[in-house]
Design an enzyme around this catalytic site. Structure first.
Site, PDB file in Angstrom:
ATOM      1  N   ALA A  14       0.796  -1.226   0.000  1.00  0.00           N
ATOM      2  CA  ALA A  14       0.000   0.000   0.000  1.00  0.00           C
ATOM      3  C   ALA A  14       0.828   1.274   0.000  1.00  0.00           C
ATOM      4  O   ALA A  14       0.334   2.333  -0.405  1.00  0.00           O
ATOM      5  CB  ALA A  14      -0.945   0.015   1.207  1.00  0.00           C
ATOM      6  N   GLN A  15       2.062   1.202   0.443  1.00  0.00           N
ATOM      7  CA  GLN A  15       2.865   2.416   0.558  1.00  0.00           C
ATOM      8  C   GLN A  15       4.346   2.079   0.449  1.00  0.00           C
ATOM      9  O   GLN A  15       4.734   0.915   0.386  1.00  0.00           O
ATOM     10  CB  GLN A  15       2.588   3.120   1.889  1.00  0.00           C
ATOM     11  CG  GLN A  15       2.921   2.283   3.114  1.00  0.00           C
ATOM     12  CD  GLN A  15       2.581   2.982   4.422  1.00  0.00           C
ATOM     13  OE1 GLN A  15       2.177   4.134   4.436  1.00  0.00           O
ATOM     14  NE2 GLN A  15       2.757   2.286   5.537  1.00  0.00           N
ATOM     15  N   ILE A  17       8.021   1.170  -0.371  1.00  0.00           N
ATOM     16  CA  ILE A  17       8.636   0.312  -1.381  1.00  0.00           C
ATOM     17  C   ILE A  17       7.581  -0.526  -2.096  1.00  0.00           C
ATOM     18  O   ILE A  17       7.632  -0.698  -3.315  1.00  0.00           O
ATOM     19  CB  ILE A  17       9.696  -0.597  -0.734  1.00  0.00           C
ATOM     20  CG1 ILE A  17      10.861   0.240  -0.196  1.00  0.00           C
ATOM     21  CG2 ILE A  17      10.212  -1.626  -1.735  1.00  0.00           C
ATOM     22  CD1 ILE A  17      11.859  -0.567   0.634  1.00  0.00           C
ATOM     23  N   VAL A  64       0.146 -10.532   7.226  1.00  0.00           N
ATOM     24  CA  VAL A  64       0.952 -11.676   6.810  1.00  0.00           C
ATOM     25  C   VAL A  64       1.351 -12.586   7.966  1.00  0.00           C
ATOM     26  O   VAL A  64       1.793 -13.712   7.739  1.00  0.00           O
ATOM     27  CB  VAL A  64       2.213 -11.237   6.029  1.00  0.00           C
ATOM     28  CG1 VAL A  64       1.832 -10.596   4.713  1.00  0.00           C
ATOM     29  CG2 VAL A  64       3.097 -10.331   6.881  1.00  0.00           C
ATOM     30  N   TYR A 150      15.970  -7.413  14.284  1.00  0.00           N
ATOM     31  CA  TYR A 150      15.660  -7.051  12.901  1.00  0.00           C
ATOM     32  C   TYR A 150      16.741  -7.564  11.949  1.00  0.00           C
ATOM     33  O   TYR A 150      16.452  -8.167  10.913  1.00  0.00           O
ATOM     34  CB  TYR A 150      15.538  -5.527  12.781  1.00  0.00           C
ATOM     35  CG  TYR A 150      15.270  -5.040  11.376  1.00  0.00           C
ATOM     36  CD1 TYR A 150      13.987  -5.102  10.844  1.00  0.00           C
ATOM     37  CD2 TYR A 150      16.295  -4.518  10.587  1.00  0.00           C
ATOM     38  CE1 TYR A 150      13.731  -4.656   9.550  1.00  0.00           C
ATOM     39  CE2 TYR A 150      16.054  -4.073   9.294  1.00  0.00           C
ATOM     40  CZ  TYR A 150      14.768  -4.141   8.784  1.00  0.00           C
ATOM     41  OH  TYR A 150      14.517  -3.720   7.500  1.00  0.00           O
ATOM     42  N   LYS A 154      16.489 -10.354   8.784  1.00  0.00           N
ATOM     43  CA  LYS A 154      16.869 -10.055   7.400  1.00  0.00           C
ATOM     44  C   LYS A 154      18.011 -10.954   6.918  1.00  0.00           C
ATOM     45  O   LYS A 154      18.069 -11.310   5.733  1.00  0.00           O
ATOM     46  CB  LYS A 154      17.229  -8.570   7.270  1.00  0.00           C
ATOM     47  CG  LYS A 154      16.036  -7.635   7.471  1.00  0.00           C
ATOM     48  CD  LYS A 154      14.908  -7.948   6.495  1.00  0.00           C
ATOM     49  CE  LYS A 154      13.757  -6.965   6.586  1.00  0.00           C
ATOM     50  NZ  LYS A 154      12.689  -7.226   5.585  1.00  0.00           N
ATOM     51  N   ASP A 186      13.891   6.273   1.689  1.00  0.00           N
ATOM     52  CA  ASP A 186      13.146   7.443   2.167  1.00  0.00           C
ATOM     53  C   ASP A 186      11.650   7.143   2.240  1.00  0.00           C
ATOM     54  O   ASP A 186      10.875   7.462   1.353  1.00  0.00           O
ATOM     55  CB  ASP A 186      13.404   8.632   1.241  1.00  0.00           C
ATOM     56  CG  ASP A 186      12.826   9.927   1.801  1.00  0.00           C
ATOM     57  OD1 ASP A 186      12.450   9.942   2.995  1.00  0.00           O
ATOM     58  OD2 ASP A 186      12.750  10.914   1.047  1.00  0.00           O
ATOM     59  N   THR A 187      11.268   6.480   3.325  1.00  0.00           N
ATOM     60  CA  THR A 187       9.867   6.126   3.574  1.00  0.00           C
ATOM     61  C   THR A 187       9.535   6.445   5.024  1.00  0.00           C
ATOM     62  O   THR A 187      10.420   6.761   5.832  1.00  0.00           O
ATOM     63  CB  THR A 187       9.632   4.621   3.339  1.00  0.00           C
ATOM     64  OG1 THR A 187      10.414   3.890   4.293  1.00  0.00           O
ATOM     65  CG2 THR A 187      10.019   4.200   1.930  1.00  0.00           C
TER      66      THR A 187
END
Length: 245
Positions: A14-15, A17, A64, A150, A154, A186-187
């Site tokens: 929805a936003q 990436i 998810v 985190y 990843k 940049d999010t």
């Protein structure tokens, strides 16, 4: 490679990436299902699309971390478009305090999504083969003491991608698995991440030194990954450009 008319499911679409991914795939003629918990944000995005894209995109609300939700998203794609050719495991969270949620969304959901993709896309099960693209991170390649959980998730995505993106699996299924490892982007995610680290003040100092790329740059990495078509590939994207690692 011609992707016109093929179908992708994008989690966290929805936003940020995910939205940039959707734009890139729509621009090469694909049909897209936006899968996200942010229903209003997704609908705002879909309403903003040019008319020639609106018939090629649908939304399915999905957390998810819920396997049932994930299954429903796949069912919706098959019901609406009749096939699925690509899954982009993009949904992610950054939260060292709620570390179980971080593990569930960033890694377990990637495994669940990939397994569902294999069920629907396997050439031996009536599928057409295709692609699974995982959004990992430079944090999946380098250490980051301020966010060990985190970073661990990843790293797990990178290892999982390289392992299931092996020729052994491709020859059996016709499915290629790859990952993109963006640096800072940049999010909204980037702007709030220091508050979710183990040391907020140190994280703020680190963020001030970072040079983020745009979501559209990451979407460009997606297109390159598809064009190059290397199974098991890990593509890094940051201010220094694109390179396979």
């Amino acid at each position: 490679m011609d992707f016109s008319g093929k179908v992708a499911l994008i989690t966290g679409g929805a936003q940020g990436i995910g939205r940039a991914y959707a734009n890139a795939l729509l621009n090469i003629g694909m049909k897209v299902c936006i899968s996200d918990i942010l229903e209003d944000t997704a609908k705002e995005y879909m309403d903003s699309l040019p008319e020639n894209h609106k018939n090629n995109v649908i939304f399915q609300k999905c957390d998810v971390s819920s396997l049932a939700d994930f299954k429903n998203a796949f069912d919706r794609v098959i019901s609406e478009f009749g096939r699925i050719d690509m899954l982009i495991n993009n949904a992610g969270v950054f939260n060292e305090q709620n570390y179980m949620k971080c593990i569930e969304v960033n890694f377990i959901a990637v495994v669940n999504g990939t397994r569902l993709a294999f069920e629907h896309m396997d050439i031996n099960k009536g599928g057409h083969g295709g692609h699974v693209i995982n959004t990992s991170s430079e944090a999946g390649l380098d250490p980051m003491p301020l966010a060990p959980v985190y970073v661990g998730t990843k790293h797990a995505v990178v290892g999982y991608t390289r392992s299931i993106g092996a020729e052994y699996h491709f020859k059996k299924t016709g499915i290629k698995v790859k990952a993109i490892c963006p640096g800072p982007v940049d999010t909204g995610f980037f702007r709030v991440f220091p508050t979710k680290c183990v040391d907020v003040e140190e994280a703020k100092k680190l963020a001030a030194e970072m040079k983020p790329v745009k979501p559209e740059d990451v979407a460009g990495a997606l297109i390159k990954l598809l064009e190059d078509d290397k199974n098991g590939a890990i593509l890094r994207i940051d201010v220094d450009g694109l390179r396979y690692v």
